[in-house]
Design a protein around this motif. Structure first.
Motif, short mmCIF file in Angstrom:
data_model
loop_
_atom_site.label_atom_id
_atom_site.label_comp_id
_atom_site.label_asym_id
_atom_site.label_seq_id
_atom_site.Cartn_x
_atom_site.Cartn_y
_atom_site.Cartn_z
N ALA A 1 39.17 2.16 -43.34
CA ALA A 1 38.81 2.01 -44.62
C ALA A 1 38.66 3.60 -45.06
O ALA A 1 39.12 3.91 -46.17
CB ALA A 1 37.77 1.34 -44.97
N ASP A 2 37.92 4.30 -44.41
CA ASP A 2 37.60 5.64 -44.77
C ASP A 2 39.23 6.60 -44.96
O ASP A 2 39.47 7.22 -45.78
CB ASP A 2 36.91 6.56 -43.54
CG ASP A 2 35.26 6.18 -43.92
OD1 ASP A 2 35.01 5.52 -44.92
OD2 ASP A 2 34.65 6.24 -42.81
N LYS A 3 39.93 6.29 -43.79
CA LYS A 3 41.24 6.85 -43.71
C LYS A 3 42.22 6.48 -44.93
O LYS A 3 42.82 7.17 -45.48
CB LYS A 3 42.01 6.44 -42.27
CG LYS A 3 43.27 7.03 -42.25
CD LYS A 3 44.14 6.66 -40.88
CE LYS A 3 45.49 7.13 -40.74
NZ LYS A 3 46.09 6.74 -39.68
N MET A 4 42.05 5.06 -45.23
CA MET A 4 42.84 4.78 -46.31
C MET A 4 42.44 5.12 -47.93
O MET A 4 42.95 5.55 -48.47
CB MET A 4 42.83 2.91 -46.63
CG MET A 4 43.47 2.51 -45.54
SD MET A 4 45.38 2.95 -45.40
CE MET A 4 45.27 4.08 -43.97
N GLN A 5 40.98 5.30 -47.84
CA GLN A 5 40.51 5.90 -48.78
C GLN A 5 40.90 7.36 -49.36
O GLN A 5 41.15 7.79 -50.29
CB GLN A 5 38.91 5.84 -48.86
CG GLN A 5 38.21 6.07 -50.31
CD GLN A 5 38.11 7.19 -50.90
OE1 GLN A 5 38.01 8.41 -50.22
NE2 GLN A 5 38.29 7.20 -52.13
N GLU A 6 40.90 8.01 -48.01
CA GLU A 6 41.25 9.42 -48.22
C GLU A 6 42.91 9.57 -48.67
O GLU A 6 43.24 10.50 -49.42
CB GLU A 6 41.11 10.17 -46.84
CG GLU A 6 39.63 10.34 -46.51
CD GLU A 6 39.67 11.10 -45.11
OE1 GLU A 6 40.57 11.59 -44.64
OE2 GLU A 6 38.54 10.89 -44.48
N ALA B 1 35.47 -0.05 -36.26
CA ALA B 1 37.38 -0.03 -36.50
C ALA B 1 37.32 -0.03 -38.02
O ALA B 1 38.23 0.58 -38.38
CB ALA B 1 37.77 -0.98 -35.70
N ILE B 2 37.11 -1.15 -38.70
CA ILE B 2 37.39 -1.32 -40.12
C ILE B 2 36.80 -0.18 -41.18
O ILE B 2 37.45 0.23 -41.89
CB ILE B 2 36.99 -2.74 -40.54
CG1 ILE B 2 37.73 -3.75 -39.93
CG2 ILE B 2 37.20 -2.80 -42.24
CD1 ILE B 2 39.44 -3.77 -40.17
N ARG B 3 35.52 0.23 -40.63
CA ARG B 3 35.01 1.33 -41.51
C ARG B 3 35.83 2.75 -41.35
O ARG B 3 36.16 3.49 -42.35
CB ARG B 3 33.58 1.61 -41.09
CG ARG B 3 32.69 0.68 -41.63
CD ARG B 3 31.18 0.91 -41.24
NE ARG B 3 30.91 1.47 -39.96
CZ ARG B 3 30.43 0.80 -38.99
NH1 ARG B 3 30.01 -0.39 -39.07
NH2 ARG B 3 29.96 1.58 -38.00
N GLY B 4 36.45 2.96 -40.05
CA GLY B 4 37.10 4.21 -39.82
C GLY B 4 38.55 3.91 -40.47
O GLY B 4 38.87 4.75 -41.36
#
Length: 79
Positions: free
Chosen positions: A48-53, A43-46
């Motif tokens: 974090a990926d969204k926030m990075q994008e 959940a946090i990886r997903g």
């Protein structure tokens, strides 16, 4: 805290990154260095990926107790 952009949770004894952070949509820096993390949840990886994008978020995770085992294979691949 709808405008939270930078959060430092370093030098604590966290064993996991709180999943409640995924409710925040403006985070640009999350510092969880020097904790007791053994991995990062999907959940946090997903999130974090969204926030990075969206914002080019930086996730600082050094100096934790990460484990290299079959239970963490998805986390290892994500790194």
């Amino acid at each position: 805290m709808p405008n939270l952009t930078n959060l430092s949770l370093s030098k604590n004894s966290l064993q996991a990154i709180p999943v409640q952070l995924s409710d925040h949509a403006k985070v640009q820096t999350l510092d969880v260095r020097k904790n007791r993390l053994t991995g990062v949840s999907s959940a946090i990886r997903g999130w974090a990926d969204k926030m990075q994008e969206l914002h080019g978020m930086t996730l600082q995770i050094t100096d934790n107790a990460f484990e290299c085992n079959c239970d963490n294979i998805d986390f290892i691949r994500w790194i």
